[in-house]
Scaffold this active site. Sequence first.
Site, mmCIF file in Angstrom:
data_model
loop_
_atom_site.group_PDB
_atom_site.id
_atom_site.type_symbol
_atom_site.label_atom_id
_atom_site.label_comp_id
_atom_site.label_asym_id
_atom_site.label_seq_id
_atom_site.Cartn_x
_atom_site.Cartn_y
_atom_site.Cartn_z
ATOM 1 N N CYS A 1 79.099 30.259 28.090
ATOM 2 C CA CYS A 1 79.039 31.257 29.162
ATOM 3 C C CYS A 1 78.383 30.710 30.425
ATOM 4 C CB CYS A 1 78.314 32.511 28.680
ATOM 5 S SG CYS A 1 79.158 33.319 27.310
ATOM 6 N N CYS B 1 75.441 46.240 25.547
ATOM 7 C CA CYS B 1 76.352 45.097 25.610
ATOM 8 C C CYS B 1 77.088 45.101 26.944
ATOM 9 C CB CYS B 1 77.380 45.176 24.483
ATOM 10 S SG CYS B 1 76.644 45.384 22.854
ATOM 11 N N LYS C 1 76.413 43.216 32.819
ATOM 12 C CA LYS C 1 76.517 44.537 32.202
ATOM 13 C C LYS C 1 77.614 45.363 32.854
ATOM 14 C CE LYS C 1 75.605 48.050 29.686
ATOM 15 N NZ LYS C 1 77.027 48.349 29.814
ATOM 16 N N HIS D 1 81.840 40.377 32.747
ATOM 17 C CA HIS D 1 81.544 39.019 32.287
ATOM 18 C C HIS D 1 82.807 38.233 31.913
ATOM 19 C CE1 HIS D 1 79.618 35.623 30.629
ATOM 20 N NE2 HIS D 1 79.316 36.080 29.423
#
Lengths: 484, 399
Positions: free
Chosen positions: B88, B213, B340, B344
């Site tokens: 990531c 998440c 958030k 992402h």
Amino acid sequence: MVGITAFGGYVPKLRLARQAIVDAHVWADPSLAGKAKGERAMCNWDEDAVTMAVEAARACLNGDASAPGAIYFASTSAPFADRQNAGIVSTALSLPEGIASLDIASSQKAGVSALLQGIGAVRGGLYESALVVASEKRRVQAGSPGELAYGDGAAALTVGQEGVLAEFVAAQSSTVDFIDHFRGATEAYDYTWEERWIRDEGLAKIAPPCIEQALAKAGLDAGAVDHFIMPSTIGRAVAGIARKVGITKGAVADNLHGVMGASGAAHPLVMLLHVLETQAKPGQTIVLSSFGQGCDVLVLRATAALADYQSANGIVDALARRQVENNYQKFLTFNDLIRLEKGMRAENNDYKTALSVTYRKRDMLLGLVGGRCSQCGTLQFPRTDICVNPQCHAQGAQEPCSFREQPAKVLTWSADYLAYTADPPSHYGMIAFEEGGRFMTDFTDVAAGEVEVGLPVYMVFRIKSVDSRRGFVRYFWKAAPAAR
Amino acid sequence: MATGIKDKVAILGMGCSRFGERWESGAEELMVEAFTEAVGDAGIDISEIDAAWFSTHYEEINVGKGGLPLSVALRLPNIAVTRVENFCASGSEAFRGAVYAVASGACDIALALGVEKLKDTGYGGLPGGLGGTLTPQWSANASAPGSFAQLASAYRAKHGVERDELKRAIAHVSVKSHANGVKNSKAHLRREITEEDAINAPMIAEPLGLFDCCGVSDGAAAAIVTTPEIAKRLGKENIVSVKALQLSLSNGAESGHNSWDGSYFHTTRIAAKKAYDEAGIGKPREQVSMFECHDCFSITEMVTMEDLQLSPEGGAINDVMDGFYDADGQIPCQIDGGLKCFGHPIGASGIRMLYEMYLQLQGRAGERQLPKPSIGMTHNLGGSPMSNVAAVCIVGAYE
């Protein structure tokens, strides 16, 4: 003197209440209503005949460094038809590669046959000692009689000449192609004939002469038999055989139907362990019988050493480690008896296993062997070329070191509803071994709410995942709560 | 003796696609969207780009391997394109490649572009990967939330925090990001939530619920970098320069040696210290104006605040609950909504974070503009708490 020198047993922690099975099927078969008593042992989704065999054999050997000359694995439910299952067990326990191994299968008497072969080999001087493991997880269809009658379990024994607990006295076998049930090579489930015919034409006619001949060889009166071990799922069949032969009613051993069910080819040995642990006194005579296209009958005599013997984990301990399961749906799910939506994440298991890697890392993957740095002493898993200790990083300094028996504690954990598992949530986390070393691993046999930081755990051999497309089972070790 | 990256490279232009479930767009369209904005912002012609770094993580479900997907999608003038992948943190890695190329003098102008097309998997959440031929045979059956959720168990044990107290603190982390995301027209999730919403949401991986998440989003982000001198020559004002760019990778100690307690990111601490040294920041809690943290999960953000030396050890919960990191707090965090709520798209995220810091430093952040920020920081993390890649980048006004 040749005989049994050690033993260990295994019964899965989960016990499915028969009431739950009956509740699901009684609408179709009202006669089931009277069969709801007790519980049957039920493998977790990650257990099979091999994993149970590893646990039983591990308890039997209990860290004994003197390796047996041979390992015999008996089962009619071995996960591999052509890959030596005994070899998986052997590697999981880090037994030396210079031993013999043999799978014994295809009959419900396979467990006793394996013990007989082990005794024969040691008596004949082929090996100093032999390890005999019988393990069974019989597949049953939903709603079949076997679903209620069977239970999963395993027993392991070593045969040798030193420290004999039960001495071999005599044996008799018979081979009769009596087909009480069969399972074709490509079939998943048994096809079973009528119980009354099996009892009257099979058991009652084939077993007694074999038992009588064994007793004659031993020079024993049937009335002098202290313990008569013979499993059968047919009510009163064994009592009838005892009566016919002249064995007293009180000698007939508990078949453990109420607490675990019949564990197939392993069950005579499971019952034997139970007798050795709970009833047999030094000097007493034990008749161990099995039935499956004939019989294998062994006459054994308990020695004085039995009184002082304590198994690391016997059938009594295994039965005591118990968690009642009332959810029949779990049984269906774990045994692939229902076409369940698993979700796309389950497809992550659909990959071919790199067998060359599995072989290269066999001590790590099957034996949980890591390393101990010979320079700084740090334990580490996996074993690598360069020491993991930031203060050391010594190269080529690690010696193999097994983590199987190392106590550990939970360092971090989660209960995950996203990752696919047959038994959500997927519990896993980092475990730290008390003497050093750690890794993140799956937890098994845990109840919701049971895991917390600091929880003591021990390692158990389990199915990691299954490649159902290619029929390959991947094994590894998981952490289970330490109450053993 | 290395002199570091401080003030050697300036950001010439940046672009970022709208993030979200971009059902209508593939990675190619997302790359063009981000690049078109960036090249327009830079005010240069495509032919002036000397080399490009391209970041994407899941090549299997995305564009495939190599640098070609970028070169072809943008019709780049046959220049070098290097594909980078570092979980990531891939976006920060692409940026680092471009920045180092300019700093070395090998290039005048370089492009970093990250993209991820995640919503062609057929299910929610991130796809699982095998991680080679050995790893799947022994590593735990873990998802991303389950890997990061473990931080909570260790953090609670270490600092003696009750589960309810922790749940409320991480809920506030998400509430703050949702509030910020509302003001960002490019963000994936633009709805305010309450702490109760977060606390009572369906459980994903204990103790993380759905609102703990981050979004799984499609998107792309791009940065064009050059030297401050060239930027000035091109007539740029309010130049934003790179003050620090640090990366730290685990070496197996956290996952294999009993010296780590599971409650923090060892690598983030190292990368942050090196970055502060490189940028000449001695008191981060006082000097950092704002930051974008890798808030893949609320608990990640919370413990990272301590790893970045912004909250004292064990003090993140208090700071979070005091609103220290809220939009009107002392150090606003995730002012653009963060992973958030902005979303992402893995390969793009590191560059997306820089995009917000760049806009804020130039005073171009519109509705969510902070008053006079001078130092912005990005923290971009890849992997899991046990084994990871931590990237810390500091940018600020070039003087």
